[in-house]
Scaffold this motif. Structure first.
Motif, PDB file in Angstrom:
ATOM      1  N   SER A 147      -4.247   3.279   8.298  1.00 40.85           N
ATOM      2  CA  SER A 147      -3.543   1.847   7.704  1.00 40.85           C
ATOM      3  C   SER A 147      -3.655   0.994   8.388  1.00 40.85           C
TER       4      SER A 147
ATOM      5  N   GLU B 205      -9.749   7.271   1.884  1.00 43.37           N
ATOM      6  CA  GLU B 205      -8.515   6.251   0.993  1.00 43.37           C
ATOM      7  C   GLU B 205      -8.788   6.179  -0.259  1.00 43.37           C
TER       8      GLU B 205
ATOM      9  N   GLU C 283       0.324  -1.549   0.051  1.00 41.15           N
ATOM     10  CA  GLU C 283       0.242  -0.242   0.051  1.00 41.15           C
ATOM     11  C   GLU C 283       0.484   1.483   0.018  1.00 41.15           C
TER      12      GLU C 283
END
Length: 621
Positions: free
Chosen positions: A183, A168, A111
């Motif tokens: 996250s 996000e 990510e």
């Protein structure tokens, strides 16, 4: 076993946990010993970290381009340049567009973490891996063992921590891009965390993970109030977030009391999982508790409201260093003198270290960098006196840059932090200016001084002088049709109320009148809105979505006000010949000097446009 041998034995050499000691937050003695081992052997651990990063990633496009397959600390420092985000961004954009992780990392980039800093008006994005979540969990697991050395009985109750997620996005290649805390809260490391009797939250995970920030805030406060007799500590990540919660409580306490009195959750809480989780905590009506809370909330002023509502609370756990220090007076007012504790130092790039003396006054807080978290280097910086307050500037001129290792910094000196991470950042300038205050064993301790180039910050926003100048330049064009000129300006972040907001002092010169107040108020309000629309994405998100920043304000001052400011700065030791108007002022005396000369106040009447970054820049690349 000797210390050095025991420390080396702590580190696993398996592929899934390189350089990661095992830590059990319930093992207080073991955690303390682990910190001692790491800090006592900081030089050896740092060398192991760098060797591991280079061994693992020598075949990446980035490192191979500089090292050509060779390794070693000296070669790394000689060949690999110290870089800023603009030099990293092309690689991030390539990852976002689907190129393989191997361009910067041998491990898959899972990510991208959006930073509060910006590039080209959009959030910076930092690469991350699944393994990095283990490293963050390791640091989190050390926080409570440290607190237990100073505060007894933390296993006899709960913590009311107000934690939130943010939006996000997905990159063109399908990588998720989101803030670092979002996250972590969405990861299995948080959601499936083992039970730790020292760190039980009043907020159910469903309330923390609720995407609607208002519903999340309401439900977390409701749970905290419903369990008030069990709360031993309160907090949020940043001081600004905790104070927003207090303001929310001021506005919504009658409804919260009504929910507790009836044992039901308000109808507008529509997130099903959140609603069910909170319902399980409320369980049944509790009129007696509602009466107690209502009685405290009706008492004015709200001084010590935290102590009054949560009487067993031992401390407030929020970051109050750096730009968050401006909130200390408000925190002290609402908390009634409870200790303000900043436990850790971290960023989107990397988690860095912890505060080993958590009950120190906020002005004395220092963080000990843990040598296994990344490879740390430091650019020497000088403290210079300029304007109405001193600043710190890095010794950086072209290729002439002096960089020292973690264990070689000197007490009393200032440095800018440079990191090489396990996730694909190499000799990256974080932008934080730190002062060395001492050592814990062989590991240095640092006081956070400020972010490089940042002049204004209220929440997670970071506005630099260049961006502020561009926004003001655009706004002052609106004055020209009126025959009015902006002759000087400065600014400060007003956090005397919640939410805080940007204040700009403007000195104007008009052709038609010597009185600067004789300007169209609608035009001045448009100037405020124009400035906001020109500021970066993080500011506009905080202002429009999070509502964590209030409307920008322009205060017009009488002619001569900035001459008085110069006289004040010169009286403090600034050189008349070298004086430049500071674009941000922080001293109360300087602010009061200009405040006494204000003849008009104007606020933005519009919310600036904001939408999540769509990665169009990356697509175009």
């Amino acid at each position: 076993m000797p210390l050095a041998s025991r420390t080396t034995a702590c580190f696993s050499s398996t592929a899934g946990s390189m350089m990661m000691p095992s830590s059990d937050p319930n093992d207080l003695e073991g955690s303390t010993r682990l910190i001692e081992d790491l800090t006592a052997n900081a030089r050896q651990v740092q060398q192991q970290v760098l060797n591991e990063i280079l061994t693992r990633n020598e075949g990446t496009e980035y490192l191979h381009g500089y090292l050509r397959g060779h390794r070693g600390r000296d070669l790394f420092k000689k060949k690999v340049p110290v870089v800023e985000y603009d030099q990293v961004k092309p690689y991030i954009d390539r990852l976002a567009n689907g190129e393989p992780s191997q361009i910067i990392s041998a491990q898959p980039i899972s990510e991208l973490l959006t930073s509060s800093g910006t590039s080209g008006g959009q959030p910076k994005m930092m690469p991350s891996t699944d393994e990095e979540l283990d490293r963050k969990t390791f640091l989190y697991n050390l926080l409570i063992p440290v607190m237990n050395q100073y505060v007894d009985g933390l296993d006899q109750g709960k913590g009311m921590y107000l934690l939130f997620i943010k939006p996000e996005i997905s990159t063109p290649a399908g990588l998720t891009a989101r803030p670092v805390l979002t996250s972590y809260y969405k990861s299995r490391h948080f959601r499936s965390r083992p039970f730790n009797r020292f760190n039980v939250y009043t907020s159910p995970d469903e309330a923390i993970l609720c995407p609607d920030s208002k519903q999340s805030m309401f439900c977390q406060l409701l749970c905290g109030l419903a369990q008030r007799d069990e709360v031993l500590r309160v907090g949020a990540v940043f001081a600004s977030a905790f104070l927003r919660a207090i303001k929310f409580l001021e506005d919504h306490w009658p409804e919260l009391c009504s929910n507790i009195r009836t044992g039901t959750v308000s109808d507008w809480i529509t997130d099903a999982s959140c609603r069910d989780a909170v319902g399980r905590i409320l369980r049944e009506p509790n009129a007696e508790l509602a009466d107690v809370i209502e009685s405290e909330c009706r008492r004015e002023p709200w001084e010590a409201i935290v102590r009054r509502l949560w009487p067993r609370t031992k401390y407030v756990d929020v970051i109050v260093t750096g730009s968050m220090a401006q909130y200390i007076p408000l925190l002290e007012f609402y908390s009634g003198g409870l200790p303000l504790v900043s436990t850790m130092y971290a960023s989107s790039e990397c988690y860095f270290g912890i505060n080993l003396r958590p009950l120190d006054l906020p002005s004395d807080v220092s963080y000990t960098l843990l040598p296994n978290m990344a490879y740390f280097e430091f650019i020497e910086a000088d403290k210079t006196d300029g304007g109405e307050a001193g600043s710190v500037e890095c010794n950086y001129t072209g290729d002439l840059i002096k960089v020292v290792d973690l264990v070689d910094v000197e007490v009393g000196r200032y440095y800018e932090l440079v990191v090489t991470t396990f996730t694909g950042l190499y000799r990256y300038r974080v932008g934080d200016i730190l002062k060395v205050t001492g050592f814990h064993n062989a590991a240095p301790q640092f006081r956070f001084v400020h972010r490089r180039n940042v002049v204004l910050s209220v929440d997670t926003d970071k506005t630099n002088e260049e961006d502020l100048l561009k926004a003001v330049t655009q706004a002052k064009l609106l004055l020209e049709p009126l025959g009015c000129l902006l002759t000087e300006y400065t600014s400060y972040a007003d956090t005397s109320s919640i939410p805080g907001h940007y204040v700009l002092f403007w000195e104007l010169k008009t052709k038609a009148s010597s009185d600067p107040f004789d300007v169209d108020s609608a035009v001045m309000e448009d100037c405020c809105s124009t400035i906001e629309s020109c500021l970066d994405s993080v500011y506009r998100r905080c202002r429009s979505r999070d509502r964590s920043i209030g409307p920008l304000e322009i205060r017009v001052v009488r002619r001569g006000a900035f001459d008085a400011l110069m006289d004040y700065c010169v009286s403090l030791g600034s050189s008349v010949n070298q004086y430049k108007t500071p674009r941000c002022i922080k001293s109360r005396e300087a602010i009061q000097l200009l405040e006494e000369k204000v003849v008009g106040k104007f606020f933005s009447r519009k919310l600036p446009f904001w939408e999540p970054y769509t990665m169009m820049e990356a697509k175009a690349g």
